[in-house]
Write a protein that holds these residues in place. Structure first.
Motif, PDB file in Angstrom:
ATOM      1  N   TYR A  52      37.685  52.645  37.195  1.00 14.03           N
ATOM      2  CA  TYR A  52      37.801  51.621  38.233  1.00 14.03           C
ATOM      3  C   TYR A  52      36.958  50.398  37.891  1.00 14.03           C
ATOM      4  CZ  TYR A  52      39.968  55.342  40.954  1.00 14.03           C
ATOM      5  OH  TYR A  52      40.804  56.362  41.382  1.00 14.03           O
ATOM      6  N   LYS A  53      35.760  50.642  37.364  1.00 14.05           N
ATOM      7  CA  LYS A  53      34.913  49.514  36.960  1.00 14.05           C
ATOM      8  C   LYS A  53      35.536  48.761  35.791  1.00 14.05           C
ATOM      9  CE  LYS A  53      30.347  51.116  38.478  1.00 14.05           C
ATOM     10  NZ  LYS A  53      28.958  51.443  38.057  1.00 14.05           N
ATOM     11  N   THR A  54      36.150  49.506  34.884  1.00 19.14           N
ATOM     12  CA  THR A  54      36.781  48.858  33.736  1.00 19.14           C
ATOM     13  C   THR A  54      37.909  47.943  34.184  1.00 19.14           C
ATOM     14  OG1 THR A  54      36.215  50.683  32.253  1.00 19.14           O
ATOM     15  CG2 THR A  54      38.026  49.253  31.582  1.00 19.14           C
ATOM     16  N   PHE A  55      38.736  48.435  35.098  1.00 21.47           N
ATOM     17  CA  PHE A  55      39.827  47.577  35.543  1.00 21.47           C
ATOM     18  C   PHE A  55      39.315  46.439  36.415  1.00 21.47           C
ATOM     19  CE2 PHE A  55      43.565  46.228  37.927  1.00 21.47           C
ATOM     20  CZ  PHE A  55      44.414  45.982  36.851  1.00 21.47           C
ATOM     21  N   ALA A  56      38.224  46.661  37.139  1.00 21.82           N
ATOM     22  CA  ALA A  56      37.623  45.568  37.907  1.00 21.82           C
ATOM     23  C   ALA A  56      37.186  44.450  36.966  1.00 21.82           C
ATOM     24  CB  ALA A  56      36.433  46.080  38.719  1.00 21.82           C
ATOM     25  N   LEU A  57      36.687  44.820  35.782  1.00 21.60           N
ATOM     26  CA  LEU A  57      36.325  43.813  34.785  1.00 21.60           C
ATOM     27  C   LEU A  57      37.570  43.061  34.318  1.00 21.60           C
ATOM     28  CD1 LEU A  57      34.378  42.461  32.780  1.00 21.60           C
ATOM     29  CD2 LEU A  57      34.807  44.388  31.229  1.00 21.60           C
ATOM     30  N   VAL A  58      38.651  43.797  34.055  1.00 23.02           N
ATOM     31  CA  VAL A  58      39.911  43.169  33.642  1.00 23.02           C
ATOM     32  C   VAL A  58      40.354  42.143  34.691  1.00 23.02           C
ATOM     33  CG1 VAL A  58      42.371  43.572  33.242  1.00 23.02           C
ATOM     34  CG2 VAL A  58      40.680  45.131  32.256  1.00 23.02           C
ATOM     35  N   GLU A  59      40.307  42.530  35.953  1.00 23.19           N
ATOM     36  CA  GLU A  59      40.742  41.629  37.015  1.00 23.19           C
ATOM     37  C   GLU A  59      39.815  40.432  37.151  1.00 23.19           C
ATOM     38  OE1 GLU A  59      43.398  43.738  40.223  1.00 23.19           O
ATOM     39  OE2 GLU A  59      41.295  44.300  40.483  1.00 23.19           O
TER      40      GLU A  59
END
Length: 204
Positions: A52-59
């Protein structure tokens, strides 16, 4: 290594909003290097929530920044930013390193999907979804790079049809980009423990 990073390297830390202590908010005020994101309901701040943190970075990158590349790494890793930048410039095929469609890291092939309950690396969701007991090729999560166009594509896809979030963040990222026509680069220096490598994990 972050203090020694060149001006063309920006460092950000992704934290859940509930992790925002007074000291962290003070750091954010001084350095502006923290990204606070909401924690999904039902998830803990553990290994299985890293995705979830990884995709939050992507966003965040898709909405707030315009880098050429994004390096996702762990907080117990050391990155030789000078060598990293040099390797990326060498890997560029497009003018200005724009639109590289790049996925770079230490590639893992034929990784076994563990389904045992209670195992830290268990990813029963992956097996239930795919019916296969080996992961598609992916880059180890200690540190991998994707070009900004890949991040923007994932952000756009998730805005239309939600991506599947599963444990084992690095394998999940590889699963997300499996259907993209990307240039996969298995970078040998990412495994280097010292010397001229540009990335290696810190000793315990």
């Amino acid at each position: 290594w972050m203090a020694a990073a060149s001006d063309d390297v920006a460092v950000r830390f992704v934290l859940y909003q509930e992790e925002a202590t007074v000291a962290m908010r003070r750091e954010q005020h001084v350095h502006g290097d923290l990204i606070f994101v909401p924690k999904p309901s039902g998830s803990g701040a553990d290994y299985r929530s890293i995705v979830y943190k990884t995709f939050a970075l992507v966003e965040w990158v898709a909405r707030n920044s315009a880098p050429r590349f994004v390096l996702k790494t762990d907080d117990d890793a050391y990155v030789h930013t000078g060598n990293l930048v040099a390797a990326l410039r060498k890997a560029c095929r497009q003018r200005g390193c724009q639109g590289e469609k790049l996925y770079m890291g230490a590639e893992k092939r034929n990784g076994v999907v563990i389904t045992d309950a209670g195992n830290k690396w268990s990813n029963l969701e992956y097996f239930q979804l795919t019916g296969i007991r080996e992961y598609v090729p992916y880059m180890f999560g200690g540190g991998y790079i994707f070009s900004a166009d890949v991040g923007r594509a994932l952000h756009e896809i998730n805005g239309n049809v939600p991506l599947k979030f599963m444990p084992n963040e690095d394998a999940t990222f590889g699963f997300w980009v499996m259907g993209m026509d990307l240039r996969h680069v298995d970078e040998p220096l990412i495994r280097t423990a010292a010397g001229q490598g540009w990335f290696y994990p810190l000793p315990p």
